[in-house]
Design an enzyme around this catalytic site. Structure first.
Site, mmCIF file in Angstrom:
data_model
loop_
_atom_site.group_PDB
_atom_site.id
_atom_site.type_symbol
_atom_site.label_atom_id
_atom_site.label_comp_id
_atom_site.label_asym_id
_atom_site.label_seq_id
_atom_site.Cartn_x
_atom_site.Cartn_y
_atom_site.Cartn_z
ATOM 1 N N GLU A 251 21.448 3.431 37.613
ATOM 2 C CA GLU A 251 22.853 3.215 37.239
ATOM 3 C C GLU A 251 23.668 3.676 38.431
ATOM 4 O OE1 GLU A 251 23.881 1.670 34.669
ATOM 5 O OE2 GLU A 251 21.897 1.580 33.762
ATOM 6 N N CYS A 285 31.591 6.967 35.941
ATOM 7 C CA CYS A 285 31.159 5.613 36.289
ATOM 8 C C CYS A 285 31.852 4.596 35.388
ATOM 9 C CB CYS A 285 29.647 5.488 36.205
ATOM 10 S SG CYS A 285 28.965 6.009 34.644
HETATM 11 P P1 NDP Z 1 24.756 10.296 45.568
HETATM 12 O O1 NDP Z 1 24.311 8.931 45.240
HETATM 13 O O2 NDP Z 1 24.674 10.749 46.980
HETATM 14 O O3 NDP Z 1 23.926 11.383 44.697
HETATM 15 C C1 NDP Z 1 23.392 11.150 43.412
HETATM 16 C C2 NDP Z 1 22.060 11.890 43.294
HETATM 17 O O4 NDP Z 1 21.127 11.366 44.264
HETATM 18 C C3 NDP Z 1 22.144 13.389 43.616
HETATM 19 O O5 NDP Z 1 21.188 14.092 42.852
HETATM 20 C C4 NDP Z 1 21.761 13.437 45.069
HETATM 21 O O6 NDP Z 1 21.327 14.703 45.510
HETATM 22 C C5 NDP Z 1 20.662 12.408 45.108
HETATM 23 N N1 NDP Z 1 20.385 11.839 46.416
HETATM 24 C C6 NDP Z 1 21.215 11.713 47.476
HETATM 25 N N2 NDP Z 1 20.570 11.130 48.508
HETATM 26 C C7 NDP Z 1 19.311 10.878 48.087
HETATM 27 C C8 NDP Z 1 18.176 10.287 48.692
HETATM 28 N N3 NDP Z 1 18.207 9.832 49.946
HETATM 29 N N4 NDP Z 1 17.039 10.199 47.981
HETATM 30 C C9 NDP Z 1 16.986 10.647 46.718
HETATM 31 N N5 NDP Z 1 18.031 11.220 46.089
HETATM 32 C C10 NDP Z 1 19.184 11.315 46.760
HETATM 33 O O7 NDP Z 1 26.202 10.496 45.056
HETATM 34 P P2 NDP Z 1 27.216 11.655 45.506
HETATM 35 O O8 NDP Z 1 26.966 12.793 44.626
HETATM 36 O O9 NDP Z 1 27.171 11.950 46.972
HETATM 37 O O10 NDP Z 1 28.591 10.930 45.226
HETATM 38 C C11 NDP Z 1 29.048 9.960 46.178
HETATM 39 C C12 NDP Z 1 29.667 8.797 45.472
HETATM 40 O O11 NDP Z 1 28.685 8.191 44.630
HETATM 41 C C13 NDP Z 1 30.805 9.127 44.535
HETATM 42 O O12 NDP Z 1 32.003 9.219 45.204
HETATM 43 C C14 NDP Z 1 30.750 7.959 43.591
HETATM 44 O O13 NDP Z 1 31.427 6.879 44.146
HETATM 45 C C15 NDP Z 1 29.293 7.635 43.501
HETATM 46 N N6 NDP Z 1 28.675 8.207 42.299
HETATM 47 C C16 NDP Z 1 28.601 7.440 41.198
HETATM 48 C C17 NDP Z 1 28.094 7.938 40.044
HETATM 49 C C18 NDP Z 1 28.057 7.109 38.828
HETATM 50 O O14 NDP Z 1 27.813 7.637 37.735
HETATM 51 N N7 NDP Z 1 28.274 5.819 38.942
HETATM 52 C C19 NDP Z 1 27.606 9.304 39.928
HETATM 53 C C20 NDP Z 1 27.710 10.057 41.153
HETATM 54 C C21 NDP Z 1 28.215 9.496 42.283
HETATM 55 P P3 NDP Z 1 22.392 15.725 46.201
HETATM 56 O O15 NDP Z 1 23.325 16.103 45.171
HETATM 57 O O16 NDP Z 1 21.561 16.850 46.643
HETATM 58 O O17 NDP Z 1 23.008 14.960 47.338
#
Ligand code: NDP
Length: 486
Positions: A251, A285
């Site tokens: 998602e 989201c």
């Molecule tokens: P990310 O996609 O970076 O992070 C989501 C999860 O993935 C976190 O647990 C993160 O860990 C992990 N992650 C990050 N990089 C990797 C990787 N290379 N391999 C495996 N896992 C990884 O989202 P952010 O938290 O940085 O948010 C950035 C943007 O993403 C927001 O501004 C928003 O636009 C979007 N977002 C959307 C969501 C939704 O529900 N649609 C939810 C969250 C974010 P860690 O926290 O350690 O980086």
């Protein structure tokens, strides 16, 4: 009392290779704790333990499995006030939203506890004589779960609960911004080892996404991976998962639109737009970031929307009366400010908000922003901002509203405000989104029905409700010849 800050691996609480500091975004002087960061050896240990424990769990009686999940859910619900406060403290959403989220997480467990007893297969006669066919679901094995910071407990639990219910082991990598809520969930699950939950069935592996998260998704030892987060990271995960042919569910981002038609009840429309745009500080989201408004009601709607936005209380997440808490982090706040600048550069008209503000404690506070005079091709209407920023797009007809709603590469939720059954029905059938809301905000979904989107918003099988079985199980078809012809 010093909070537990360790990883939970193979049924043991373990210090990590390093720690990360967890600070309250409402009050940067408040350090919640320093949380363990797992290394490669710990991840491998979790994978070993998961493999062994899953075999035991798959053979554990259904009533015992049901009872364990029920107890986890009941404890989450009973402790919603306490754990909701912890969640609000580390993530920044208002206290009531934090409590509601933890309670909902408990409901996911009790719902899936019941699902344990509802795993019923199909049976058919073969097209060949004297042969019967059985179709049954079996666990996939070890499931990797990567969750985001915006719903630290609920999003993770709506993956963990069905994974366990359907007989799988779990390796959970939570977002590094919200480790305290993750540890709280792990402690509750750990208590169930006394009731027979095999040690190692559930593992909490904290650490940076780019490091330990990446190692988890690249591991050929996980059988399925469920991720919620950004599209950019999701695409990288899909590529890594493809290399191992790992089953995948994701998602990701969204750009949800709420269409307000000329026959809308404006009280409801304004309330839904405010809640949908600014609830959770706009970091959902399912947030309404595009408000598509018919020209006949545009000026009145916008005037009332701005008055409502200006009246919203932005303050410390734990303070009574707060409606909008701080932004989750410094980098997210900087991203929001960059979008404010971009909106002005693109020619959008700022009607209110979008300023950094100071409160009694130092935190990442900003006021909710409303832009008007925007068009759907502007970047602010195409990219997920994840911010308390909403953009109004004026249209002249229902047809134009629907076309604008669908003009996006995302497709999670959409909403319509109308008193016409014909238009509501047409919209419901033609909106290109996974969830459609009629006279409701785009945010706010149930736990017993499927959740997911289209386009760049989702990938793979749906989450939640009975549809979750599609991802967390694999189907086996058995042919049985009785050996006797009657
Ligand atoms: P990310 O996609 O970076 O992070 C989501 C999860 O993935 C976190 O647990 C993160 O860990 C992990 N992650 C990050 N990089 C990797 C990787 N290379 N391999 C495996 N896992 C990884 O989202 P952010 O938290 O940085 O948010 C950035 C943007 O993403 C927001 O501004 C928003 O636009 C979007 N977002 C959307 C969501 C939704 O529900 N649609 C939810 C969250 C974010 P860690 O926290 O350690 O980086």
């Amino acid at each position: 009392m010093t909070p537990n800050t360790q990883n939970y691996i193979a049924g043991e609480w373990l210090a990590g290779a390093s720690v990360v500091e967890n600070r309250n975004p409402s009050d940067l002087s408040d350090v919640i704790g320093c949380y363990a960061q797992a290394d490669t050896a710990q991840l491998e240990r979790a994978l070993d333990a998961a493999e062994q424990a899953q075999k035991i769990w798959a053979k554990t009686g259904l009533e015992q499995r049901q009872s364990i999940l029920q107890s986890i859910g009941e404890e989450l619900m009973a402790r919603a006030a306490e754990l909701g406060e912890l969640l609000a403290r580390e993530e920044g959403k208002p206290l009531a939203e934090g409590k509601g989220e933890v309670y909902r997480a408990g409901q996911f467990f009790t719902y899936y506890a019941a699902e344990v007893l509802r795993q019923i297969g199909d049976m058919a006669d073969s097209v060949r004589p004297d042969i019967e066919v059985y179709v049954q679901r079996e666990p996939v094995g070890t499931v990797g779960i990567i969750s985001p910071w915006n719903f630290p407990t609920a999003t993770a639990v709506w993956k963990i609960a069905p994974a366990l219910a359907f007989g799988n082991a779990v390796i959970w990598k939570p977002a590094n911004a919200v480790p305290a809520s993750a540890v709280a969930v792990a402690e509750i699950i750990d208590r169930q080892t006394a009731k027979g939950l095999p040690k190692g069935l559930f593992n909490l592996v904290m650490g940076s996404g780019r490091e330990i998260g990446q190692q988890l998704v690249e591991s050929a030892r996980i059988d399925a991976l469920s991720f919620t987060g950004s599209v950019e990271v999701g695409k990288g995960i899909a590529a890594a998962a493809a290399a191992n042919l790992t089953k995948l569910q994701m998602e990701m981002g969204s750009k949800n639109a709420l269409a307000v038609l000329d026959d809308a009840d404006l009280d409801t429309a304004v309330a839904c737009a405010l809640g949908g745009s600014f609830g959770g500080t706009g970091q959902k989201c399912t947030a309404s970031s595009r408000l598509i408004v018919h020209s006949a009601v545009h000026d009145e709607f916008v005037e009332r929307l701005v008055a409502g936005a200006q009246a919203m209380v932005v303050d410390h997440a734990l303070k009574a009366g707060t409606q909008i808490g701080p932004v989750v982090s410094k980098s997210q706040l900087q991203q929001n400010m960059d979008y404010m600048m971009l909106a002005r550069d693109e020619g959008a008209e700022l009607l209110c908000g979008g300023e950094r503000v100071e409160r009694a404690t130092e935190g990442y506070y900003m006021t909710p922003a409303v832009f008007a005079g925007t068009s759907n091709h502007m970047r602010i209407n195409r990219e997920e901002m994840f911010a308390p920023i909403t953009c109004v797009i004026k249209v002249d007809s229902y047809e134009e509203a629907l076309a604008t709603v669908n003009d996006t590469h995302f497709g999670l939720t959409s909403g319509i405000m109308t008193q016409s059954l014909a238009r509501a029905t047409h919209f419901r059938r033609n909106a290109q989104t996974g969830c459609v809301m009629v006279n409701l905000a785009t945010a706010g979904t149930d736990y017993h029905v499927p959740f997911g989107g289209r386009g760049d918003s989702s990938y793979g099988p749906r989450e939640q409700g009975q549809y979750a079985a599609e991802f967390y199980t694999t189907v086996k078809t058995s042919y049985v010849h009785s050996g006797v012809s009657f």
